[in-house]
Design a protein around this motif. Structure first.
Motif, PDB file in Angstrom:
ATOM      1  N   GLY A   1       0.832  -1.191   0.000  1.00  9.62           N
ATOM      2  CA  GLY A   1       0.000   0.000   0.000  1.00  9.62           C
ATOM      3  C   GLY A   1       0.870   1.245   0.000  1.00  9.62           C
ATOM      4  N   ARG A   2       0.249   2.386   0.319  1.00 13.28           N
ATOM      5  CA  ARG A   2       0.977   3.656   0.290  1.00 13.28           C
ATOM      6  C   ARG A   2       1.304   4.151   1.689  1.00 13.28           C
ATOM      7  NH1 ARG A   2      -1.114   2.214  -4.758  1.00 13.28           N
ATOM      8  NH2 ARG A   2      -0.431   3.666  -6.386  1.00 13.28           N
ATOM      9  N   VAL A   3       2.355   4.981   1.729  1.00 13.37           N
ATOM     10  CA  VAL A   3       2.829   5.589   2.970  1.00 13.37           C
ATOM     11  C   VAL A   3       2.844   7.107   2.773  1.00 13.37           C
ATOM     12  CG1 VAL A   3       4.843   5.837   4.485  1.00 13.37           C
ATOM     13  CG2 VAL A   3       4.203   3.577   3.604  1.00 13.37           C
ATOM     14  N   PRO A   4       2.430   7.888   3.768  1.00 10.87           N
ATOM     15  CA  PRO A   4       2.435   9.349   3.629  1.00 10.87           C
ATOM     16  C   PRO A   4       3.853   9.909   3.544  1.00 10.87           C
ATOM     17  CG  PRO A   4       1.076   8.645   5.501  1.00 10.87           C
ATOM     18  CD  PRO A   4       1.859   7.452   5.062  1.00 10.87           C
ATOM     19  N   THR A   5       4.007  10.978   2.774  1.00 12.93           N
ATOM     20  CA  THR A   5       5.266  11.728   2.723  1.00 12.93           C
ATOM     21  C   THR A   5       5.166  12.916   3.673  1.00 12.93           C
ATOM     22  OG1 THR A   5       4.489  13.203   0.981  1.00 12.93           O
ATOM     23  CG2 THR A   5       5.540  11.128   0.283  1.00 12.93           C
ATOM     24  N   ALA A   6       6.259  13.688   3.758  1.00 14.26           N
ATOM     25  CA  ALA A   6       6.243  14.889   4.594  1.00 14.26           C
ATOM     26  C   ALA A   6       5.152  15.853   4.130  1.00 14.26           C
ATOM     27  CB  ALA A   6       7.610  15.575   4.546  1.00 14.26           C
ATOM     28  N   ALA A   7       4.923  15.926   2.804  1.00 12.14           N
ATOM     29  CA  ALA A   7       3.875  16.808   2.277  1.00 12.14           C
ATOM     30  C   ALA A   7       2.501  16.372   2.766  1.00 12.14           C
ATOM     31  CB  ALA A   7       3.922  16.812   0.756  1.00 12.14           C
ATOM     32  N   ALA A   8       2.276  15.061   2.872  1.00  7.84           N
ATOM     33  CA  ALA A   8       0.993  14.554   3.359  1.00  7.84           C
ATOM     34  C   ALA A   8       0.797  14.903   4.827  1.00  7.84           C
ATOM     35  CB  ALA A   8       0.912  13.044   3.156  1.00  7.84           C
ATOM     36  N   TYR A   9       1.844  14.735   5.628  1.00 10.13           N
ATOM     37  CA  TYR A   9       1.734  15.109   7.040  1.00 10.13           C
ATOM     38  C   TYR A   9       1.478  16.612   7.181  1.00 10.13           C
ATOM     39  CZ  TYR A   9       3.510  10.530   8.539  1.00 10.13           C
ATOM     40  OH  TYR A   9       3.664   9.187   8.792  1.00 10.13           O
ATOM     41  N   ARG A  10       2.147  17.397   6.324  1.00 13.23           N
ATOM     42  CA  ARG A  10       1.969  18.851   6.385  1.00 13.23           C
ATOM     43  C   ARG A  10       0.521  19.216   6.043  1.00 13.23           C
ATOM     44  NH1 ARG A  10       5.997  19.758   3.336  1.00 13.23           N
ATOM     45  NH2 ARG A  10       7.497  19.624   5.030  1.00 13.23           N
ATOM     46  N   PHE A  11      -0.019  18.604   4.992  1.00 14.66           N
ATOM     47  CA  PHE A  11      -1.430  18.820   4.632  1.00 14.66           C
ATOM     48  C   PHE A  11      -2.333  18.436   5.794  1.00 14.66           C
ATOM     49  CE2 PHE A  11      -5.038  16.037   3.671  1.00 14.66           C
ATOM     50  CZ  PHE A  11      -5.966  16.974   3.203  1.00 14.66           C
ATOM     51  N   PHE A  12      -2.071  17.283   6.394  1.00 15.63           N
ATOM     52  CA  PHE A  12      -2.936  16.786   7.466  1.00 15.63           C
ATOM     53  C   PHE A  12      -2.912  17.730   8.664  1.00 15.63           C
ATOM     54  CE2 PHE A  12      -3.994  14.112  11.115  1.00 15.63           C
ATOM     55  CZ  PHE A  12      -5.144  13.473  10.653  1.00 15.63           C
ATOM     56  N   ALA A  13      -1.733  18.208   9.019  1.00 15.06           N
ATOM     57  CA  ALA A  13      -1.620  19.099  10.173  1.00 15.06           C
ATOM     58  C   ALA A  13      -2.310  20.433   9.921  1.00 15.06           C
ATOM     59  CB  ALA A  13      -0.151  19.330  10.516  1.00 15.06           C
ATOM     60  N   GLN A  14      -2.147  20.971   8.708  1.00 12.38           N
ATOM     61  CA  GLN A  14      -2.689  22.293   8.402  1.00 12.38           C
ATOM     62  C   GLN A  14      -4.186  22.276   8.123  1.00 12.38           C
ATOM     63  OE1 GLN A  14      -0.199  23.473   5.112  1.00 12.38           O
ATOM     64  NE2 GLN A  14       1.491  24.139   6.434  1.00 12.38           N
ATOM     65  N   GLU A  15      -4.655  21.249   7.435  1.00 10.21           N
ATOM     66  CA  GLU A  15      -6.039  21.248   6.963  1.00 10.21           C
ATOM     67  C   GLU A  15      -6.983  20.429   7.843  1.00 10.21           C
ATOM     68  OE1 GLU A  15      -6.913  23.106   4.434  1.00 10.21           O
ATOM     69  OE2 GLU A  15      -4.844  23.702   4.004  1.00 10.21           O
ATOM     70  N   ILE A  16      -6.479  19.433   8.513  1.00 15.42           N
ATOM     71  CA  ILE A  16      -7.348  18.518   9.276  1.00 15.42           C
ATOM     72  C   ILE A  16      -7.160  18.721  10.778  1.00 15.42           C
ATOM     73  CG2 ILE A  16      -8.056  16.133   9.622  1.00 15.42           C
ATOM     74  CD1 ILE A  16      -8.471  17.155   6.740  1.00 15.42           C
ATOM     75  N   ALA A  17      -5.940  18.494  11.245  1.00 19.16           N
ATOM     76  CA  ALA A  17      -5.694  18.536  12.687  1.00 19.16           C
ATOM     77  C   ALA A  17      -5.890  19.936  13.261  1.00 19.16           C
ATOM     78  CB  ALA A  17      -4.288  18.029  12.987  1.00 19.16           C
ATOM     79  N   SER A  18      -5.649  20.973  12.453  1.00 16.24           N
ATOM     80  CA  SER A  18      -5.789  22.346  12.960  1.00 16.24           C
ATOM     81  C   SER A  18      -7.234  22.689  13.299  1.00 16.24           C
ATOM     82  CB  SER A  18      -5.250  23.353  11.935  1.00 16.24           C
ATOM     83  OG  SER A  18      -5.980  23.261  10.721  1.00 16.24           O
ATOM     84  N   GLN A  19      -8.173  21.896  12.792  1.00 15.90           N
ATOM     85  CA  GLN A  19      -9.600  22.131  13.080  1.00 15.90           C
ATOM     86  C   GLN A  19     -10.079  21.337  14.298  1.00 15.90           C
ATOM     87  OE1 GLN A  19     -10.966  24.459  11.091  1.00 15.90           O
ATOM     88  NE2 GLN A  19      -8.978  24.463  10.045  1.00 15.90           N
ATOM     89  N   ALA A  20      -9.218  20.520  14.864  1.00 18.70           N
ATOM     90  CA  ALA A  20      -9.627  19.637  15.957  1.00 18.70           C
ATOM     91  C   ALA A  20      -9.799  20.422  17.256  1.00 18.70           C
ATOM     92  CB  ALA A  20      -8.584  18.533  16.150  1.00 18.70           C
ATOM     93  N   THR A  21     -10.596  19.874  18.153  1.00 19.47           N
ATOM     94  CA  THR A  21     -10.748  20.416  19.502  1.00 19.47           C
ATOM     95  C   THR A  21     -10.286  19.356  20.494  1.00 19.47           C
ATOM     96  OG1 THR A  21     -13.049  19.657  19.582  1.00 19.47           O
ATOM     97  CG2 THR A  21     -12.662  21.926  18.893  1.00 19.47           C
ATOM     98  N   ILE A  22      -9.784  19.818  21.610  1.00 21.48           N
ATOM     99  CA  ILE A  22      -9.242  18.896  22.601  1.00 21.48           C
ATOM    100  C   ILE A  22     -10.356  18.028  23.174  1.00 21.48           C
ATOM    101  CG2 ILE A  22      -9.453  20.504  24.552  1.00 21.48           C
ATOM    102  CD1 ILE A  22      -6.705  19.388  25.505  1.00 21.48           C
ATOM    103  N   SER A  23     -10.052  16.750  23.395  1.00 17.84           N
ATOM    104  CA  SER A  23     -11.052  15.840  23.945  1.00 17.84           C
ATOM    105  C   SER A  23     -11.289  16.140  25.419  1.00 17.84           C
ATOM    106  CB  SER A  23     -10.599  14.389  23.783  1.00 17.84           C
ATOM    107  OG  SER A  23      -9.504  14.118  24.647  1.00 17.84           O
ATOM    108  N   VAL A  24     -12.462  15.779  25.899  1.00 19.33           N
ATOM    109  CA  VAL A  24     -12.789  15.978  27.309  1.00 19.33           C
ATOM    110  C   VAL A  24     -11.810  15.196  28.187  1.00 19.33           C
ATOM    111  CG1 VAL A  24     -14.530  15.586  29.094  1.00 19.33           C
ATOM    112  CG2 VAL A  24     -15.214  16.438  26.840  1.00 19.33           C
ATOM    113  N   VAL A  25     -11.476  13.987  27.749  1.00 17.77           N
ATOM    114  CA  VAL A  25     -10.550  13.140  28.522  1.00 17.77           C
ATOM    115  C   VAL A  25      -9.189  13.813  28.655  1.00 17.77           C
ATOM    116  CG1 VAL A  25      -9.307  10.948  28.553  1.00 17.77           C
ATOM    117  CG2 VAL A  25     -11.735  10.989  27.945  1.00 17.77           C
ATOM    118  N   ASP A  26      -8.646  14.326  27.527  1.00 15.53           N
ATOM    119  CA  ASP A  26      -7.338  14.983  27.578  1.00 15.53           C
ATOM    120  C   ASP A  26      -7.393  16.272  28.399  1.00 15.53           C
ATOM    121  OD1 ASP A  26      -5.809  13.138  26.275  1.00 15.53           O
ATOM    122  OD2 ASP A  26      -5.736  14.188  24.357  1.00 15.53           O
ATOM    123  N   ARG A  27      -8.457  17.030  28.228  1.00 12.61           N
ATOM    124  CA  ARG A  27      -8.585  18.286  28.971  1.00 12.61           C
ATOM    125  C   ARG A  27      -8.541  18.024  30.485  1.00 12.61           C
ATOM    126  NH1 ARG A  27     -10.708  23.459  28.190  1.00 12.61           N
ATOM    127  NH2 ARG A  27     -11.192  22.961  26.019  1.00 12.61           N
TER     128      ARG A  27
END
Length: 347
Positions: A68-94
């Protein structure tokens, strides 16, 4: 080509799902795995075509023909900027972070607990960089004369943090002069940063030299950040080095030794983390940290500035393998920075 591959929402979702799946398993991701969890009904052939386009655009690579496929640095960068940046902290972590940091009673204990939390959420390093000497807030100064003419200067910051330095001034001081200088600083400049103190003393010398010359000159000699020296390389708290050693990304022993040396030296960590203060994002993400070591291309840095009474003091963050849980790490870094700032700002 890279941007066109992500123009369709479907392609962006497939790429995000591939990154998430690889983060979870560490195994190359197949089209079958993606089709099972995809919100639309898509054939594995359609998903394979999208994956091929993403590979051509530099977001994925295929370690073996049948894999199968493996993410490159560009994929991680996309994920961090476009996906993870919209996340909110979980109640458990908070709630967990609140418990971990809530019982701290001193700046040193707050720093230690924050580093532990950051290391835990990233499976990497938790790093807190104290403010450069010039940004240090003075609460109380003490000075002692040594028999050989050198002077011990101790600067105490809010929360009990201390910085001390042994100086050899250009002229000899008496203990009485040192006591008077410390008393002058404590009376007039408690709550000021050393940078601000220096600026005010220079202004006083320029406008009211006769009134302030002796005391201001002594204070500048003994409490100037430039004279005391920048010890920022020593003002770094690091937790979690053992976790970096165990990461699968660092099987190359030469690269691992270089990385551990960088962690030990710390000044490279300071340079990279303090760069985040200059960026506009509340949480800064950097994929590939070659400034740290040869192994840095397999590292990701997630960092945020922290403040004291709304003034930026330093930075904190996590340094870990690129295969980390970005949503959890990014929300945790932001929340730890918030709590850390609140704790430092308490009177």
């Amino acid at each position: 080509m890279r941007n066109s591959a992500l123009q369709e929402r479907r392609n962006r979702q497939i790429l995000a799902d591939i990154v998430r799946a690889y983060i979870e398993t560490g195994e190359p991701v197949s089209s079958r795995v993606i089709s099972k969890g995809f919100e639309e009904t898509l054939s594995t052939a359609t998903i394979r075509n999208v994956m091929a386009d993403l590979e051509d655009a530099g977001f994925l690579y295929q370690p073996h023909t049948s894999a199968g496929r493996v993410p490159t640095a560009a994929a991680y960068r996309f994920f961090a900027q476009e996906i993870a940046s919209q996340a909110t902290i979980s109640v458990v972590d908070r709630e967990w972070i609140q418990r971990e940091m809530g019982g701290a009673t001193s700046a040193a204990e707050i720093t230690e607990r924050a580093g532990h939390v950051l290391a835990e959420v990233s499976n990497g390093l938790g790093i807190i960089v104290s403010p450069p000497l010039g940004k240090t807030v003075l609460e109380h100064a003490r000075m002692w004369l040594l028999p050989d003419g050198r002077v011990v200067v101790v600067l105490i910051s809010p929360g009990g943090n201390t910085r001390d330095k042994i100086l050899r001034p250009s002229r000899l001081f008496t203990q009485g002069e040192l006591d008077a200088t410390a008393e002058f600083l404590n009376r007039h400049y408690s709550g000021w940063t050393l940078e601000a103190i220096r600026g005010d003393l220079l202004q006083k010398l320029a406008t009211e030299r006769e009134r302030y010359e002796g005391m201001a000159q002594s204070a500048l000699t003994l409490c100037d950040p430039a004279v005391l020296g920048d010890e920022s390389a020593l003002q770094v708290h690091v937790e979690g080095a053992a976790q970096i050693i165990g990461a699968t990304e660092f099987v190359d022993q030469a690269q691992l030794r270089d990385l551990l040396a960088a962690i030990e030296e710390k000044h490279r960590l300071v340079t990279v983390l303090n760069a985040c203060i200059e960026t506009p994002e509340p949480v800064h993400v950097q994929i590939g940290i070659k400034e740290i070591s040869e192994a840095g291309e397999n590292l990701a840095l997630i960092s945020a500035a922290y403040t004291r009474n709304d003034l930026v003091q330093g930075s904190l963050g996590v340094l870990g393998p690129t295969r980390m849980h970005y949503e959890r790490a990014m929300t945790a870094v932001a929340y730890v920075a918030q709590l850390f700032s609140e704790a430092l700002s308490k009177p």
